[in-house]
Scaffold this motif. Sequence first.
Motif, PDB file in Angstrom:
ATOM      1  N   GLY A 184      -9.286   8.943  10.098  1.00  0.00           N
ATOM      2  CA  GLY A 184     -10.633   9.365  10.431  1.00  0.00           C
ATOM      3  C   GLY A 184     -11.564   9.193   9.241  1.00  0.00           C
ATOM      4  N   THR A 185     -12.839   9.187   9.503  1.00  0.00           N
ATOM      5  CA  THR A 185     -13.925   8.984   8.531  1.00  0.00           C
ATOM      6  C   THR A 185     -13.922   7.563   7.987  1.00  0.00           C
ATOM      7  OG1 THR A 185     -12.730   9.931   6.616  1.00  0.00           O
ATOM      8  CG2 THR A 185     -13.959  11.436   7.966  1.00  0.00           C
ATOM      9  N   PHE A 186     -13.532   7.299   6.748  1.00  0.00           N
ATOM     10  CA  PHE A 186     -13.702   5.981   6.127  1.00  0.00           C
ATOM     11  C   PHE A 186     -12.691   4.964   6.673  1.00  0.00           C
ATOM     12  CE2 PHE A 186     -15.497   8.193   2.094  1.00  0.00           C
ATOM     13  CZ  PHE A 186     -16.673   8.444   2.772  1.00  0.00           C
ATOM     14  N   ASN A 187     -12.513   3.873   5.960  1.00  0.00           N
ATOM     15  CA  ASN A 187     -11.595   2.826   6.439  1.00  0.00           C
ATOM     16  C   ASN A 187     -10.267   2.838   5.680  1.00  0.00           C
ATOM     17  OD1 ASN A 187     -12.559   1.766   3.981  1.00  0.00           O
ATOM     18  ND2 ASN A 187     -12.306  -0.340   4.690  1.00  0.00           N
ATOM     19  N   ASP A 188      -9.929   4.004   5.107  1.00  0.00           N
ATOM     20  CA  ASP A 188      -8.628   4.103   4.452  1.00  0.00           C
ATOM     21  C   ASP A 188      -7.797   5.202   5.091  1.00  0.00           C
ATOM     22  OD1 ASP A 188     -10.503   5.997   2.987  1.00  0.00           O
ATOM     23  OD2 ASP A 188      -8.538   6.602   2.187  1.00  0.00           O
ATOM     24  N   ILE A 189      -6.503   4.956   5.215  1.00  0.00           N
ATOM     25  CA  ILE A 189      -5.554   5.934   5.733  1.00  0.00           C
ATOM     26  C   ILE A 189      -4.736   6.454   4.553  1.00  0.00           C
ATOM     27  CG2 ILE A 189      -3.547   6.286   7.236  1.00  0.00           C
ATOM     28  CD1 ILE A 189      -4.649   4.017   8.988  1.00  0.00           C
ATOM     29  N   GLY A 190      -4.788   7.748   4.311  1.00  0.00           N
ATOM     30  CA  GLY A 190      -4.017   8.342   3.232  1.00  0.00           C
ATOM     31  C   GLY A 190      -2.584   8.615   3.672  1.00  0.00           C
ATOM     32  N   ILE A 191      -1.635   8.380   2.789  1.00  0.00           N
ATOM     33  CA  ILE A 191      -0.213   8.631   3.068  1.00  0.00           C
ATOM     34  C   ILE A 191       0.268   9.711   2.105  1.00  0.00           C
ATOM     35  CG2 ILE A 191       2.055   7.585   3.390  1.00  0.00           C
ATOM     36  CD1 ILE A 191       0.614   4.838   3.296  1.00  0.00           C
ATOM     37  N   HIS A 192       0.876  10.789   2.655  1.00  0.00           N
ATOM     38  CA  HIS A 192       1.271  11.920   1.829  1.00  0.00           C
ATOM     39  C   HIS A 192       2.729  12.304   2.081  1.00  0.00           C
ATOM     40  CE1 HIS A 192      -2.747  13.255   0.256  1.00  0.00           C
ATOM     41  NE2 HIS A 192      -3.108  12.371   1.172  1.00  0.00           N
ATOM     42  N   ASP A 193       3.336  12.882   1.054  1.00  0.00           N
ATOM     43  CA  ASP A 193       4.684  13.413   1.138  1.00  0.00           C
ATOM     44  C   ASP A 193       4.612  14.785   1.820  1.00  0.00           C
ATOM     45  OD1 ASP A 193       7.102  14.728   0.690  1.00  0.00           O
ATOM     46  OD2 ASP A 193       7.368  13.908  -1.312  1.00  0.00           O
ATOM     47  N   PRO A 194       5.283  14.983   2.973  1.00  0.00           N
ATOM     48  CA  PRO A 194       5.186  16.274   3.661  1.00  0.00           C
ATOM     49  C   PRO A 194       5.770  17.449   2.877  1.00  0.00           C
ATOM     50  CG  PRO A 194       5.976  14.569   5.154  1.00  0.00           C
ATOM     51  CD  PRO A 194       6.014  13.989   3.776  1.00  0.00           C
ATOM     52  N   GLU A 195       6.656  17.184   1.929  1.00  0.00           N
ATOM     53  CA  GLU A 195       7.244  18.281   1.157  1.00  0.00           C
ATOM     54  C   GLU A 195       6.264  18.793   0.107  1.00  0.00           C
ATOM     55  OE1 GLU A 195      10.104  19.846   1.596  1.00  0.00           O
ATOM     56  OE2 GLU A 195      10.512  18.625   3.376  1.00  0.00           O
ATOM     57  N   THR A 196       5.729  17.885  -0.679  1.00  0.00           N
ATOM     58  CA  THR A 196       4.853  18.282  -1.790  1.00  0.00           C
ATOM     59  C   THR A 196       3.370  18.162  -1.463  1.00  0.00           C
ATOM     60  OG1 THR A 196       4.775  16.033  -2.701  1.00  0.00           O
ATOM     61  CG2 THR A 196       6.604  17.444  -3.388  1.00  0.00           C
ATOM     62  N   LEU A 197       3.047  17.391  -0.438  1.00  0.00           N
ATOM     63  CA  LEU A 197       1.681  17.010  -0.042  1.00  0.00           C
ATOM     64  C   LEU A 197       1.036  16.035  -1.016  1.00  0.00           C
ATOM     65  CD1 LEU A 197       0.096  20.277   1.412  1.00  0.00           C
ATOM     66  CD2 LEU A 197       1.656  18.646   2.480  1.00  0.00           C
ATOM     67  N   ASN A 198       1.771  15.580  -2.001  1.00  0.00           N
ATOM     68  CA  ASN A 198       1.224  14.588  -2.917  1.00  0.00           C
ATOM     69  C   ASN A 198       0.934  13.284  -2.193  1.00  0.00           C
ATOM     70  OD1 ASN A 198       1.436  16.331  -5.103  1.00  0.00           O
ATOM     71  ND2 ASN A 198       3.475  15.589  -5.668  1.00  0.00           N
ATOM     72  N   LYS A 199      -0.126  12.620  -2.637  1.00  0.00           N
ATOM     73  CA  LYS A 199      -0.460  11.327  -2.062  1.00  0.00           C
ATOM     74  C   LYS A 199       0.507  10.271  -2.594  1.00  0.00           C
ATOM     75  CE  LYS A 199      -4.395   8.298  -1.095  1.00  0.00           C
ATOM     76  NZ  LYS A 199      -5.854   8.103  -1.270  1.00  0.00           N
ATOM     77  N   ILE A 200       1.124   9.522  -1.670  1.00  0.00           N
ATOM     78  CA  ILE A 200       2.110   8.514  -2.064  1.00  0.00           C
ATOM     79  C   ILE A 200       1.671   7.103  -1.711  1.00  0.00           C
ATOM     80  CG2 ILE A 200       4.063  10.088  -2.012  1.00  0.00           C
ATOM     81  CD1 ILE A 200       4.710   9.089   0.793  1.00  0.00           C
ATOM     82  N   GLY A 201       0.501   6.954  -1.091  1.00  0.00           N
ATOM     83  CA  GLY A 201       0.038   5.617  -0.757  1.00  0.00           C
ATOM     84  C   GLY A 201      -1.256   5.656   0.025  1.00  0.00           C
TER      85      GLY A 201
ATOM     86  N   LEU B 105      -8.761  18.822   6.874  1.00  0.00           N
ATOM     87  CA  LEU B 105     -10.168  18.428   6.959  1.00  0.00           C
ATOM     88  C   LEU B 105     -10.597  18.056   5.542  1.00  0.00           C
ATOM     89  CD1 LEU B 105     -12.675  17.876   8.606  1.00  0.00           C
ATOM     90  CD2 LEU B 105     -13.436  20.202   8.131  1.00  0.00           C
ATOM     91  N   ASN B 106     -11.030  19.028   4.779  1.00  0.00           N
ATOM     92  CA  ASN B 106     -11.416  18.746   3.395  1.00  0.00           C
ATOM     93  C   ASN B 106     -10.246  18.867   2.421  1.00  0.00           C
ATOM     94  OD1 ASN B 106     -14.157  18.298   4.062  1.00  0.00           O
ATOM     95  ND2 ASN B 106     -14.459  20.511   4.189  1.00  0.00           N
ATOM     96  N   ARG B 107      -9.212  19.607   2.854  1.00  0.00           N
ATOM     97  CA  ARG B 107      -7.954  19.678   2.107  1.00  0.00           C
ATOM     98  C   ARG B 107      -6.806  19.475   3.088  1.00  0.00           C
ATOM     99  NH1 ARG B 107      -6.427  24.616  -1.395  1.00  0.00           N
ATOM    100  NH2 ARG B 107      -6.713  25.707   0.586  1.00  0.00           N
ATOM    101  N   LEU B 108      -5.675  19.058   2.553  1.00  0.00           N
ATOM    102  CA  LEU B 108      -4.431  19.018   3.319  1.00  0.00           C
ATOM    103  C   LEU B 108      -3.634  20.264   2.955  1.00  0.00           C
ATOM    104  CD1 LEU B 108      -2.351  17.576   5.131  1.00  0.00           C
ATOM    105  CD2 LEU B 108      -1.546  16.381   3.081  1.00  0.00           C
ATOM    106  N   THR B 109      -3.173  21.018   3.965  1.00  0.00           N
ATOM    107  CA  THR B 109      -2.455  22.256   3.708  1.00  0.00           C
ATOM    108  C   THR B 109      -1.177  22.326   4.538  1.00  0.00           C
ATOM    109  OG1 THR B 109      -3.815  23.381   5.359  1.00  0.00           O
ATOM    110  CG2 THR B 109      -4.491  23.587   3.058  1.00  0.00           C
ATOM    111  N   LYS B 110      -0.266  23.169   4.063  1.00  0.00           N
ATOM    112  CA  LYS B 110       1.018  23.383   4.726  1.00  0.00           C
ATOM    113  C   LYS B 110       1.284  24.881   4.751  1.00  0.00           C
ATOM    114  CE  LYS B 110       5.973  22.321   4.090  1.00  0.00           C
ATOM    115  NZ  LYS B 110       6.948  21.622   3.211  1.00  0.00           N
TER     116      LYS B 110
END
Length: 356
Positions: free
Chosen positions: A320-337, A281-286
């Motif tokens: 969801g929300t704005f018009n951008d889709i965030g792409i993240h690395d599932p291992e580190t959760l870092n944003k990659i695109g 939601l407000n953060r991505l967590t694993k």
Amino acid sequence: MTAPALADNAGRVLQSGQEYMVVTNYPNNLHVIDVATDEVYKSCDLPDQFGPGTAIVSPDKSRAYVLSNRYTTLYGIELDSCDMSFRAVLAQAPGELARSMYSFAVSADGKELYTVANPSQKNLDHYVVGDPRLQVYSTDAGLDAKPIRMFPAPRQSYLMQAADDGSLYLAADNIYRIDVQTGEREVAIGVRDWERKGYGQPDVLYLWPKQQVSRDFTILYAAPKFTDETEDMDTAEFMFGFYNINLETGEMETQDFAPVTEVYFTGARSPKDPSAMYAVLNRLTKYDIATQKLLASQELDHTYYVLAFNHAGDKLYLAGTFNDIGIHDPETLNKIGSITLPGGDMSTTTPQIFIR
């Protein structure tokens, strides 16, 4: 900032064996994204008014069914041509208003479409609220589709998904298994009626009918876990967990995965590593499900409502929300695109990832 206009690519045909994502946004767009390149492959204009724009992909991956027109109409959009091939208005009588709260699904063989319509009758000076209906359509019914069967449905119906054995699972006050031929239903997983020793009443807020690549139907819950037999709410620990039904095998789970420390709207296990639960939601967590420990977290540029994995499990998409889709690395959760969609915000859209 003005979003770019839609490109003239509606006739671009999807390629066999390629992985794609379907997502919608304002003002009335359906986009197909190439998952290999993370670029918008094509865009389609949706009819009528927008909202919520929730899409589900047909089993043969040729069509996207979209709930829109302010929750009142279901559409079938051919992904190769952007042509509308199916349209069903949920209201069934003059003066009736009927809406579906994200509650629709397509059968595993692609021949039928299911939805729960919540009707009300508009009179001169008042409304009369009707009883919810499970409406069954033939997917080859064209642009003036009418229900071929209708059955009573429980109130508070929202998400549903169809299993490979022909059952329909519907989330309402409980999660029900429904016989789509007779309308008979039984409790598959108790929610309001759960009998889980040491726990209080669970709470659910989950509006995104994700077609997971793992064929799981997953819904998050939050519930108090008591510390002793006195069941004192003042000392209870609140836990996040998930209900899960595997649509291929019918296997069911009710499992805690983390203490409640913040709010999440959606969560999913990775197809690559089902021992971990991801939530957003407000953060991505694993989280590690077995130990209920936080493994990683990532601050986000803004709120995202829903997450989805690609089939390989090596990319995690936030939408969801704005018009951008965030792409993240599932291992580190870092944003990659990031993918910027033509048009406006996605609202409560649900990204669906599939292989043609």
